[in-house]
Design a protein around this motif. Structure first.
Motif, PDB file in Angstrom:
ATOM      1  N   LEU A   1      37.549  39.239  38.104  1.00 39.24           N
ATOM      2  CA  LEU A   1      36.208  38.655  38.048  1.00 39.24           C
ATOM      3  C   LEU A   1      35.152  39.752  37.978  1.00 39.24           C
ATOM      4  O   LEU A   1      34.209  39.685  37.180  1.00 39.24           O
ATOM      5  CB  LEU A   1      35.959  37.784  39.280  1.00 39.24           C
ATOM      6  CG  LEU A   1      36.408  36.332  39.251  1.00 39.24           C
ATOM      7  CD1 LEU A   1      36.147  35.683  40.605  1.00 39.24           C
ATOM      8  CD2 LEU A   1      35.697  35.548  38.151  1.00 39.24           C
ATOM      9  N   LEU A   2      35.318  40.762  38.813  1.00 44.12           N
ATOM     10  CA  LEU A   2      34.373  41.879  38.813  1.00 44.12           C
ATOM     11  C   LEU A   2      34.474  42.675  37.517  1.00 44.12           C
ATOM     12  O   LEU A   2      33.453  43.072  36.937  1.00 44.12           O
ATOM     13  CB  LEU A   2      34.641  42.780  40.015  1.00 44.12           C
ATOM     14  CG  LEU A   2      33.775  44.039  40.135  1.00 44.12           C
ATOM     15  CD1 LEU A   2      32.295  43.691  40.157  1.00 44.12           C
ATOM     16  CD2 LEU A   2      34.163  44.832  41.381  1.00 44.12           C
ATOM     17  N   GLY A   3      35.693  42.908  37.051  1.00 41.40           N
ATOM     18  CA  GLY A   3      35.870  43.667  35.820  1.00 41.40           C
ATOM     19  C   GLY A   3      35.277  42.970  34.614  1.00 41.40           C
ATOM     20  O   GLY A   3      34.621  43.598  33.769  1.00 41.40           O
TER      21      GLY A   3
ATOM     22  N   ALA B   1      39.850  45.221  23.402  1.00 42.27           N
ATOM     23  CA  ALA B   1      40.455  46.413  24.000  1.00 42.27           C
ATOM     24  C   ALA B   1      39.633  46.901  25.183  1.00 42.27           C
ATOM     25  O   ALA B   1      40.179  47.280  26.228  1.00 42.27           O
ATOM     26  CB  ALA B   1      40.585  47.513  22.946  1.00 42.27           C
ATOM     27  N   GLY B   2      38.313  46.892  25.035  1.00 47.74           N
ATOM     28  CA  GLY B   2      37.448  47.329  26.121  1.00 47.74           C
ATOM     29  C   GLY B   2      37.544  46.426  27.335  1.00 47.74           C
ATOM     30  O   GLY B   2      37.559  46.899  28.480  1.00 47.74           O
ATOM     31  N   LEU B   3      37.615  45.121  27.093  1.00 50.53           N
ATOM     32  CA  LEU B   3      37.740  44.161  28.191  1.00 50.53           C
ATOM     33  C   LEU B   3      39.021  44.397  28.977  1.00 50.53           C
ATOM     34  O   LEU B   3      39.006  44.470  30.215  1.00 50.53           O
ATOM     35  CB  LEU B   3      37.716  42.739  27.623  1.00 50.53           C
ATOM     36  CG  LEU B   3      38.014  41.603  28.599  1.00 50.53           C
ATOM     37  CD1 LEU B   3      36.934  41.518  29.669  1.00 50.53           C
ATOM     38  CD2 LEU B   3      38.141  40.277  27.847  1.00 50.53           C
ATOM     39  N   LEU B   4      40.120  44.527  28.263  1.00 51.18           N
ATOM     40  CA  LEU B   4      41.406  44.744  28.926  1.00 51.18           C
ATOM     41  C   LEU B   4      41.424  46.074  29.668  1.00 51.18           C
ATOM     42  O   LEU B   4      41.879  46.161  30.819  1.00 51.18           O
ATOM     43  CB  LEU B   4      42.531  44.697  27.890  1.00 51.18           C
ATOM     44  CG  LEU B   4      43.960  44.782  28.427  1.00 51.18           C
ATOM     45  CD1 LEU B   4      44.253  43.617  29.357  1.00 51.18           C
ATOM     46  CD2 LEU B   4      44.964  44.806  27.270  1.00 51.18           C
ATOM     47  N   LEU B   5      40.901  47.109  29.027  1.00 51.43           N
ATOM     48  CA  LEU B   5      40.885  48.433  29.651  1.00 51.43           C
ATOM     49  C   LEU B   5      40.001  48.445  30.894  1.00 51.43           C
ATOM     50  O   LEU B   5      40.356  49.057  31.910  1.00 51.43           O
ATOM     51  CB  LEU B   5      40.392  49.472  28.645  1.00 51.43           C
ATOM     52  CG  LEU B   5      40.323  50.921  29.142  1.00 51.43           C
ATOM     53  CD1 LEU B   5      41.711  51.412  29.538  1.00 51.43           C
ATOM     54  CD2 LEU B   5      39.723  51.831  28.067  1.00 51.43           C
ATOM     55  N   ALA B   6      38.859  47.757  30.833  1.00 50.74           N
ATOM     56  CA  ALA B   6      37.946  47.729  31.980  1.00 50.74           C
ATOM     57  C   ALA B   6      38.615  47.100  33.193  1.00 50.74           C
ATOM     58  O   ALA B   6      38.520  47.622  34.317  1.00 50.74           O
ATOM     59  CB  ALA B   6      36.671  46.971  31.616  1.00 50.74           C
ATOM     60  N   CYS B   7      39.299  45.985  32.981  1.00 45.65           N
ATOM     61  CA  CYS B   7      39.951  45.304  34.108  1.00 45.65           C
ATOM     62  C   CYS B   7      41.137  46.112  34.628  1.00 45.65           C
ATOM     63  O   CYS B   7      41.335  46.226  35.845  1.00 45.65           O
ATOM     64  CB  CYS B   7      40.389  43.902  33.685  1.00 45.65           C
ATOM     65  SG  CYS B   7      39.013  42.768  33.392  1.00 45.65           S
TER      66      CYS B   7
END
Length: 458
Positions: free
Chosen positions: A259-261, A297-303
Motif C-alpha cells: 500500500l505504501l509502495g 517496471a517502476g511500480l514493481l521495483l518500488a514495491c
C-alpha cells in the motif's frame, strides 16, 4: 523567492486542464513556494519524536494505545440491506458507464469510483471505521443465494496473498492503463471484478472477502487505525489499538508495505525526476501508452525495494538487540506500523484532485445523464479551480498536505515503538531493535515531503 514568480507559476497551473483521471495528474506543475523550510520542520518533528521515545517510559507509550472494551454489535440485518442497496447503486453506475455520458467529468461511474470511492471513502476509514463492510455489493446477495457451507475451505496460511496480487493489479490498471477513467472501460473492469469476487464467495464462502477482495483488504487495513470499533473485538482507545488486539494474517505486513509502495510510486512517477530517468521530456509528455512498460517496471521495483529495505531494517534491529524474536514474527508485526504513513500519503496525494473532482461529482449527481437536468436544484453551478490561482490558498493546500504526511510519520513512529514493546518488552532492547526502523522513517519523511514539492509533468 520572489512573489511574482510564485504568482506566475500558480496562475499557469490553474490554467492547465484537469481531466478526471484516477487522480488528476495529466498536467505540468512546478511548485515554487519556499517548501524547504516546511520540509525541514517536518523532518525535525519526526526526528524529535524518535528521540523522545528513547527517554519516555514504556508505560507512557502503552497508554497512548490503551483501549477499553465495548459491547460488540453485529448489525447483520442492517448490513444485508445496505449491501443490497449498494449493489443496486453499482448496477446503476455500470449502466451509466456503458450508456451514460462519455466524458469522465460528467459520468458518475468514473467520478463515483475514483473520487467518492478511492479518494474519499478510503480516506475516511480511520474516522468512520470499515465503511466497506456496510456497502460492499456482495454480502447481501450472498446471504440470499449463497450455500450454507463453503464448497472449498481456504487454509489460513493463504492469508492476504491474494489481496497483495490484486493490489498490484489494481495499481497497474490505475497507473499504467491508457484510460482508467474511461466510463465504459472502468464499467467493464468493475463488472468483471464483481463477478469474479462473487464466484469466489460462492466457492469459498464469505471468508473469501478477507483473503481475496481488495476493497475489504484496504478498508480493513485503514479501519484498524480507527479509535472505535463496534464489531468484535469491540472497543475504544488510541488510534491503532486494534492492530495490537489481533494477530496479523499471513502477508498482512506485505500488504501494508505494498500500500505504501503503490502510493509512493504514484507520486514519484509524475515527477520531472522520474520522467527524466525514463527518457521522457516532462513538458512534452507523449501519453500513457508510450510509458506502459516503464510504469509497470517502476511500480514493481518500488514495491520490491520498499519490502527489501524494510526487511533489512527489521533484521538489523534484531541483530542490534540480540533478540530471540523470529524475523518473520517481527517483520509481520512491525510492517503494520507503516499503515499511518500509507494513509497520510493517500490523503495528501489526492487532496488537490479531490478538491476539483468533488465539484464535478456534485454536478453529475444533479444531472447523471448529462441532459440538462437539475435534480439537486444547484443551477447555476460552475466548477472552479480558483484556489489554484492564489498564493495564499496554494500555501494552505501544500502545508495541509505536508502536515498530514508529517502527522502520519509521527503516528507510525509511535505505533512501531508500541509494537516493539509488545515484541521485546521494556528496556534498552526495544530502543536498539527500533533504531534502524526509526532511521528508515525519518528518511521516508524526507522522501514524502520531496514528492509533494517536486515538479510534476505527467
Amino acid at each position: 523567492m520572489r512573489l511574482r514568480e510564485i504568482a506566475i507559476t500558480v496562475k499557469l497551473a490553474a490554467c492547465l486542464p484537469l481531466p478526471a483521471q484516477a487522480h488528476v495528474s495529466e498536467q505540468g506543475f512546478v511548485l515554487l513556494l519556499p517548501t524547504g523550510v516546511y520540509s525541514a520542520a517536518g523532518v525535525a518533528a519526526v526526528a524529535l519524536t524518535v528521540l523522545a521515545l528513547f527517554v519516555l517510559p514504556g508505560a507512557t507509550v502503552r497508554d497512548l494505545f490503551a483501549h477499553r472494551a465495548l459491547a460488540a454489535r453485529a448489525f447483520a440485518r442492517t448490513r444485508q440491506i445496505t449491501s443490497l442497496a449498494a449493489l443496486a447503486v453499482l448496477i446503476f453506475l455500470v449502466y451509466l458507464g456503458f450508456f451514460g455520458p462519455r466524458d469522465p467529468l460528467s459520468n458518475l461511474m468514473s467520478l463515483g469510483f475514483w473520487t467518492l470511492g478511492w479518494m474519499a471513502a478510503v480516506s475516511l476509514a480511520p474516522v468512520v471505521g470499515n465503511l466497506w463492510s456496510w456497502i460492499n455489493p456482495w454480502t447481501g446477495l450472498y446471504r440470499v443465494l449463497g450455500p450454507l457451507r463453503p464448497i472449498v475451505a481456504l487454509p489460513e496460511r493463504v492469508g492476504m496473498w491474494p489481496a497483495v496480487v490484486l493490489l498490484m493489479g489494481f495499481a497497474a490498471f490505475q497507473l499504467a492503463d491508457i484510460a482508467p477513467d474511461d466510463p465504459a472501460r472502468l464499467a467493464r473492469f468493475v463488472a468483471i471484478y464483481w463477478v469474479a469476487t462473487f464466484a469466489g464467495m460462492m466457492l469459498c464462502g464469505p471468508g473469501w472477502l478477507r483473503h481475496g477482495e481488495l476493497g475489504t483488504a484496504v478498508f480493513s487495513a485503514y479501519a484498524s487505525l480507527a479509535p472505535v470499533r463496534f464489531s468484535d473485538p469491540a472497543g475504544a482507545g488510541g488510534p491503532g489499538w486494534r492492530l495490537l488486539a489481533e494477530k496479523p494474517m499471513p502477508a498482512a505486513g506485505i500488504f501494508a508495505l505494498c500500500l505504501l509502495g503503490v502510493g509512493s510510486f504514484d507520486g514519484l512517477n509524475e515527477t520531472f525526476w522520474w520522467l527524466g530517468t525514463i527518457g521522457v521530456n516532462p513538458l512534452e509528455f507523449p501519453g500513457r501508452s508510450a510509458v506502459v512498460g516503464q510504469t509497470l517496471a517502476g511500480l514493481l521495483l518500488a514495491c520490491e525495494a520498499l519490502v527489501a529495505v524494510f526487511a533489512l531494517t527489521v533484521w538489523m534491529g534484531l541483530r542490534l538487540a540480540r533478540a530471540d524474536t523470529g524475523f518473520g514474527t517481527a517483520f509481520g508485526w512491525l510492517a503494520l506500523s507503516v499503515l499511518p504513513i500509507a494513509l497520510a500519503y493517500h490523503i495528501a496525494h489526492y487532496l488537490t484532485s479531490f478538491l476539483v473532482q468533488i465539484q464535478y461529482s456534485v454536478a453529475a449527481l444533479s444531472d447523471p445523464f448529462a441532459r440538462g437536468a437539475d435534480w439537486l436544484g444547484i443551477e447555476p453551478f460552475r466548477v472552479t479551480t480558483g484556489f489554484f490561482n492564489s498564493i495564499d490558498s496554494v500555501r494552505v493546500i501544500w502545508t495541509t498536505q505536508a502536515g498530514v504526511v508529517v502527522l502520519g510519520h509521527v503516528w507510525s513512529v509511535l505505533l512501531s515503538h508500541r509494537i516493539a514493546l509488545r515484541l521485546f518488552g521494556d528496556g534498552p532492547r526495544t530502543a536498539l531493535a527500533t533504531l534502524p526502523l526509526s532511521v528508515f522513517m525519518i528518511a521516508y519523511t524526507m522522501l514524502g515531503l520531496w514528492l509533494l514539492a517536486a515538479p510534476k509533468g505527467a
